[in-house]
Write a protein that holds these residues in place. Sequence first.
Motif, PDB file in Angstrom:
ATOM      1  N   PHE A  41       0.833  -1.194   0.000  1.00  0.00           N
ATOM      2  CA  PHE A  41       0.000   0.000   0.000  1.00  0.00           C
ATOM      3  C   PHE A  41       0.873   1.251   0.000  1.00  0.00           C
ATOM      4  O   PHE A  41       0.632   2.180  -0.777  1.00  0.00           O
ATOM      5  N   ILE A  42       1.862   1.292   0.867  1.00  0.00           N
ATOM      6  CA  ILE A  42       2.742   2.464   0.938  1.00  0.00           C
ATOM      7  C   ILE A  42       3.448   2.677  -0.400  1.00  0.00           C
ATOM      8  O   ILE A  42       3.574   3.807  -0.874  1.00  0.00           O
ATOM      9  N   ALA A  43       3.882   1.599  -1.042  1.00  0.00           N
ATOM     10  CA  ALA A  43       4.527   1.727  -2.359  1.00  0.00           C
ATOM     11  C   ALA A  43       3.555   2.309  -3.384  1.00  0.00           C
ATOM     12  O   ALA A  43       3.935   3.167  -4.186  1.00  0.00           O
ATOM     13  N   ASN A  44       2.306   1.874  -3.354  1.00  0.00           N
ATOM     14  CA  ASN A  44       1.310   2.368  -4.311  1.00  0.00           C
ATOM     15  C   ASN A  44       1.009   3.847  -4.097  1.00  0.00           C
ATOM     16  O   ASN A  44       0.913   4.611  -5.058  1.00  0.00           O
ATOM     17  N   ILE A  45       0.845   4.261  -2.866  1.00  0.00           N
ATOM     18  CA  ILE A  45       0.542   5.672  -2.613  1.00  0.00           C
ATOM     19  C   ILE A  45       1.770   6.540  -2.924  1.00  0.00           C
ATOM     20  O   ILE A  45       1.648   7.634  -3.459  1.00  0.00           O
ATOM     21  N   ALA A  46       2.948   6.024  -2.629  1.00  0.00           N
ATOM     22  CA  ALA A  46       4.176   6.768  -2.943  1.00  0.00           C
ATOM     23  C   ALA A  46       4.319   6.954  -4.450  1.00  0.00           C
ATOM     24  O   ALA A  46       4.714   8.029  -4.912  1.00  0.00           O
ATOM     25  N   ARG A  47       3.982   5.928  -5.219  1.00  0.00           N
ATOM     26  CA  ARG A  47       4.071   6.024  -6.676  1.00  0.00           C
ATOM     27  C   ARG A  47       3.179   7.163  -7.188  1.00  0.00           C
ATOM     28  O   ARG A  47       3.579   7.933  -8.051  1.00  0.00           O
ATOM     29  N   LYS A  48       1.997   7.282  -6.628  1.00  0.00           N
ATOM     30  CA  LYS A  48       1.101   8.368  -7.042  1.00  0.00           C
ATOM     31  C   LYS A  48       1.694   9.727  -6.659  1.00  0.00           C
ATOM     32  O   LYS A  48       1.741  10.643  -7.464  1.00  0.00           O
ATOM     33  N   LEU A  49       2.137   9.844  -5.422  1.00  0.00           N
ATOM     34  CA  LEU A  49       2.600  11.144  -4.937  1.00  0.00           C
ATOM     35  C   LEU A  49       3.973  11.545  -5.465  1.00  0.00           C
ATOM     36  O   LEU A  49       4.357  12.700  -5.361  1.00  0.00           O
ATOM     37  N   LEU A  50       4.696  10.622  -6.036  1.00  0.00           N
ATOM     38  CA  LEU A  50       5.953  10.979  -6.681  1.00  0.00           C
ATOM     39  C   LEU A  50       5.725  11.491  -8.102  1.00  0.00           C
ATOM     40  O   LEU A  50       6.632  12.011  -8.728  1.00  0.00           O
TER      41      LEU A  50
END
Length: 142
Positions: A110-119
Motif C-alpha cells: 500500500f505504501i509503495a502504491n501511494i508513494a508512486r502516485k505522490l511521486l
Amino acid sequence: MQPIYVKHYAEPESFARALGFAYDALVHGPVKFDAMATWKSLSERIAQGIYMGEGLLLPHTRVPGLPQPLFAFAVCPKGFTDIAVKQGQVPQYICLLLSPAESATCHTQFIANIARKLLNPEWRARALDAKTPEHLKALFEE
C-alpha cells in the motif's frame, strides 16, 4: 484502492484537526477495529515522525485483526500547520493508513502504491486541484 474519506481544505488547516476528521471517518467506516488501541498506536507512530517528503504526511499503524487496509486522504494546497517538517517544505497531503498487523506485505504494498502516485508531479497537481470528494476519489481509480 479507494479511500474511506477524502477532504480538500481550501485554507491552511492544523494537522491535528485534519487527522481527527480523517480518523473519525475510519472509526465509523465499514470495518470495525479497536479505536482506542489503534489511536494509541497511531499517536506513538506520529511521535516518531511521519513526514515522507514531497509534501506527504503519512500517519500509519498496523491493526490486529484488520481484514484489509483502510485509508483516508486529505489535501491542503496552502499547507497543513502545526506539524514539524523539513525547513522550507509545506505538507499538503495527508494519507492516514491503517494496515492489517498480520500482513507486512499488505502494508508495504500500500505504501509503495501511494508513494508512486505522490511521486508523480502531475498526480499531485491534480490532487491539489480536485475540489470535490468525487474528483479526489477518482484519482485513486487511475
